[in-house]
Design an enzyme around this catalytic site. Structure first.
Site, PDB file in Angstrom:
ATOM      1  N   LYS A  70       0.825  -1.208   0.000  1.00 21.81           N
ATOM      2  CA  LYS A  70       0.000   0.000   0.000  1.00 21.81           C
ATOM      3  C   LYS A  70       0.858   1.257   0.000  1.00 21.81           C
ATOM      4  CE  LYS A  70      -4.023   1.967   2.341  1.00 21.81           C
ATOM      5  NZ  LYS A  70      -5.028   1.785   3.410  1.00 21.81           N
ATOM      6  N   GLU A 104       9.784  -5.512   4.146  1.00 18.41           N
ATOM      7  CA  GLU A 104       9.936  -6.856   3.592  1.00 18.41           C
ATOM      8  C   GLU A 104       9.664  -6.868   2.097  1.00 18.41           C
ATOM      9  OE1 GLU A 104       8.515  -7.285   7.890  1.00 18.41           O
ATOM     10  OE2 GLU A 104       8.091  -6.002   6.170  1.00 18.41           O
ATOM     11  N   GLY A 146      -5.246  -3.233   4.758  1.00 17.53           N
ATOM     12  CA  GLY A 146      -4.506  -4.341   4.160  1.00 17.53           C
ATOM     13  C   GLY A 146      -5.136  -5.696   4.388  1.00 17.53           C
ATOM     14  N   ARG A 147      -5.586  -5.956   5.613  1.00 17.94           N
ATOM     15  CA  ARG A 147      -6.117  -7.280   5.925  1.00 17.94           C
ATOM     16  C   ARG A 147      -7.506  -7.521   5.344  1.00 17.94           C
ATOM     17  NH1 ARG A 147      -5.509  -3.938  10.029  1.00 17.94           N
ATOM     18  NH2 ARG A 147      -7.105  -3.496  11.598  1.00 17.94           N
ATOM     19  N   GLU A 172      -5.180  -8.604  14.506  1.00 16.76           N
ATOM     20  CA  GLU A 172      -4.651  -7.277  14.221  1.00 16.76           C
ATOM     21  C   GLU A 172      -5.741  -6.227  14.389  1.00 16.76           C
ATOM     22  OE1 GLU A 172      -1.274  -6.460  11.323  1.00 16.76           O
ATOM     23  OE2 GLU A 172      -2.975  -5.707  10.177  1.00 16.76           O
ATOM     24  N   HIS A 177      -6.047 -35.562  14.873  1.00 18.13           N
ATOM     25  CA  HIS A 177      -4.870 -36.367  15.205  1.00 18.13           C
ATOM     26  C   HIS A 177      -3.707 -35.492  15.671  1.00 18.13           C
ATOM     27  CE1 HIS A 177      -6.458 -40.212  13.621  1.00 18.13           C
ATOM     28  NE2 HIS A 177      -7.154 -39.405  12.833  1.00 18.13           N
ATOM     29  N   LYS A 188       8.967  -2.575  13.936  1.00 19.34           N
ATOM     30  CA  LYS A 188       9.549  -2.193  12.640  1.00 19.34           C
ATOM     31  C   LYS A 188      10.582  -1.085  12.814  1.00 19.34           C
ATOM     32  CE  LYS A 188       5.525  -3.212   9.705  1.00 19.34           C
ATOM     33  NZ  LYS A 188       4.532  -2.596   8.796  1.00 19.34           N
TER      34      LYS A 188
END
Length: 556
Positions: A214, A220, A274-275, A360, A391, A519
């Site tokens: 964005k 990253e 973003g999410r 978040e 399991h 960050k």
């Protein structure tokens, strides 16, 4: 002091009258098991279930009764949830700390809709962006878009992190059945090993990279993008760069500075978190993978759930009811976490996707007035697919010491028409939900062991270990078939559940300041590591940096 922009007053959930009534009601209900509630309530399973389109939701296996639902509904009425929902959809700036609207819902709106933000009808821009996405996807699918050596595009690599990765990863896997033969890969982690493991399998002549950020400054993503650019330019020229790189961003100028062509830049509005961004250009890899028609169906399913959430009475409103049940366990029963167990391997990434969407959003300890909160907010979300989960960690769910409400998700129809295997799969879902609720008491265990011919001494020794307390709550969400439309509706259901939780908890769900400090410090540390220097750190961090620098030199 930050004021709630869409409620007349900021009310902490421990203040309303309904909250106090719920506390009292919890004390009464805690004396009864779910099985006892079934015995005392006629047609409980019918009154505590909801149907909507292809969805059937059974929430009768919970520590609730009709009074619980009534009191929870009184709570959201007291908080004027309806006004908050209207504010969300109308574009009011409910993300108050960033002074932004929250309009991911607009990305799945219809052409005929009108929505003004700062005097501009954003729907026309959304539709234009969507046309561009669909046009690009068709060119790639039809092999009209070719690489610098005239090879057709065979691989799309989505480069992004957080919502720019989790949404596309989840949906591309979930709709694998509907995918074409375009290979979709994902690069998210800043780790060089992760990046080069993917690059070594790629043909640069037939690969397109989508850089999704964005701000176009996400550490990253941009570091990975620069490394990929260098890698690409070893194979192709800067003139061919435009055929292989696309940007999805709100920072058009930064994308241009990266030398991405104007026609390859897709804009993200600041009101798209973003999410919650997979519905727009961030979902470009999905659009290419499943084709524009199926992507449209994904949007349509979410749009239908939006209308259900916006227009249905709260007592029949699936996101509202599921949110309130979650609040009931979090704030009155002390349940810290929720498990999401989809009985479909296609949905294996759904728990991870929901972790970001929920944690978040609602992992906050400050209310809308900027004051410290004295009650629990965001739930810990986790899970895996059934029957794999059975399991792995179901032992803890059945006999552990923690109360963990569960959402079971299943589909009636198998996409590959494997009816017998689907029957076995869904039998496991129903059986686990029933076992968690019923448990197995001492007399049942003793009878079973007697039938096996064990001695009294052996029975006495084994019995405590084979008792299941039961009374473990769950919701079951059954959907007729995993289609793009139904998946869109399912995702939107959980989005709206998260929104309702935030309203009740009196927090701002749509900022994420908590991710920023780490960050900032990482950038400071990186600066020191790259220069082999040390600034002022706490003693532990300083020790770790020294160890890293010293050990690193041994390998150089």
């Amino acid at each position: 002091m930050i004021k709630n922009p869409f409620l007349s007053s900021n009310i902490s959930p421990n203040c309303p009258n309904a909250w106090e009534k719920l506390k009292s009601h919890h004390g009464e209900l805690s004396k009864k098991s779910i099985v006892e509630l079934f015995s005392s309530e006629k047609d409980r399973e019918k009154s505590l279930s909801l149907s909507w389109e292809d969805f059937f939701i059974d929430f009768s296996k919970n520590k609730i009764n009709s009074t619980t639902i009534d009191l929870l509904l009184d709570l959201v009425k007291e908080l004027d949830l309806r006004e908050s929902i209207d504010a969300l959809f109308s574009g009011k700036k409910i993300n108050a700390t960033e002074n932004r609207s929250v309009l991911h819902t607009a990305l799945r709106s219809e052409t005929k809709d009108t929505l003004l933000v700062d005097g501009e009808n954003i729907i026309s821009n959304i539709q234009e962006n969507k046309k561009r996405m669909f046009s690009l996807a068709k060119k790639i699918i039809n092999e009209d878009w070719r690489g610098f050596s005239d090879k057709p595009i065979k691989t799309i690599v989505n480069v992004g992190i957080g919502g720019s990765n989790l949404g596309p990863v989840f949906v591309n896997e979930a709709l694998k059945f509907y995918r074409n033969d375009i290979n979709i890969r994902f690069i998210s982690n800043i780790e060089g090993d992760h990046l080069f493991e993917i690059l070594k399998s790629l043909d640069p002549e037939s690969t397109i990279f989508i850089i999704a950020s964005k701000t176009f400054t996400t550490q990253e993503t941009i570091i990975n993008a620069k490394t990929i650019k260098d890698w690409f330019l070893q194979k192709g020229s800067i003139k061919s760069f435009g055929r292989h790189f696309i940007a999805v961003t709100s920072s058009i100028e930064k994308a241009k500075a990266f030398e991405i062509a104007d026609e390859n830049i897709f804009h993200i509005a600041d009101w798209t978190g973003g999410r919650f961004s997979l519905w727009g250009p961030v979902g470009l890899s999905i659009c290419v993978s499943i084709g524009p028609n199926n992507f449209e169906r994904l949007l349509n399913g979410a749009y239908s759930m939006d209308k259900h959430f916006r227009n249905s009475e709260f007592k029949n409103n699936i996101p509202v009811i599921l949110a309130l049940i979650s609040i009931w366990y979090n704030n009155f029963w002390g349940a810290d976490s929720e498990a999401v167990i989809p009985y479909s391997q296609y949905l294996k990434n759904f728990p991870s996707y929901l972790q970001q969407a929920s944690m978040e959003s609602n992992g906050k300890n400050i209310n809308r007035d900027g004051k410290k909160i004295s009650y629990q907010t965001g739930n810990i979300i986790w899970g895996s697919t059934g029957t794999n989960a059975q399991h792995a960690f179901f032992q803890l769910l059945h006999q552990g010491t923690k109360l963990i409400p569960i959402d079971f998700i299943g589909f009636v129809k198998s996409l590959h028409a494997q009816e017998n295997q689907q029957d076995k799969l869904i039998s496991n879902l129903f059986g686990q939900a029933e076992a968690l609720m019923l448990g197995k008491n001492k007399s049942q265990v003793i009878k079973e062991l007697e039938k096996k011919g064990l001695s009294k001494k052996e029975i006495f020794k084994l019995t405590p270990f084979k008792i299941f307390d039961g009374n473990r709550p769950s919701n079951t969400i059954m959907i007729k078939e995993l289609t793009p439309y139904n998946l869109g509706a399912l995702i939107a259901l959980y989005e709206h559940k998260i929104f309702v939780q935030g309203i009740v908890w009196n927090i701002f769900s749509f900022d994420q300041w908590g991710v920023e400090l780490g960050k900032e410090l990482a950038n400071k540390i990186y600066d020191d590591i790259s220069k082999n220097t040390l600034k002022d750190y706490d003693s532990s961090t300083k020790q770790l940096i020294k160890f890293y620098l010293k050990t690193k030199t041994l390998f150089l």
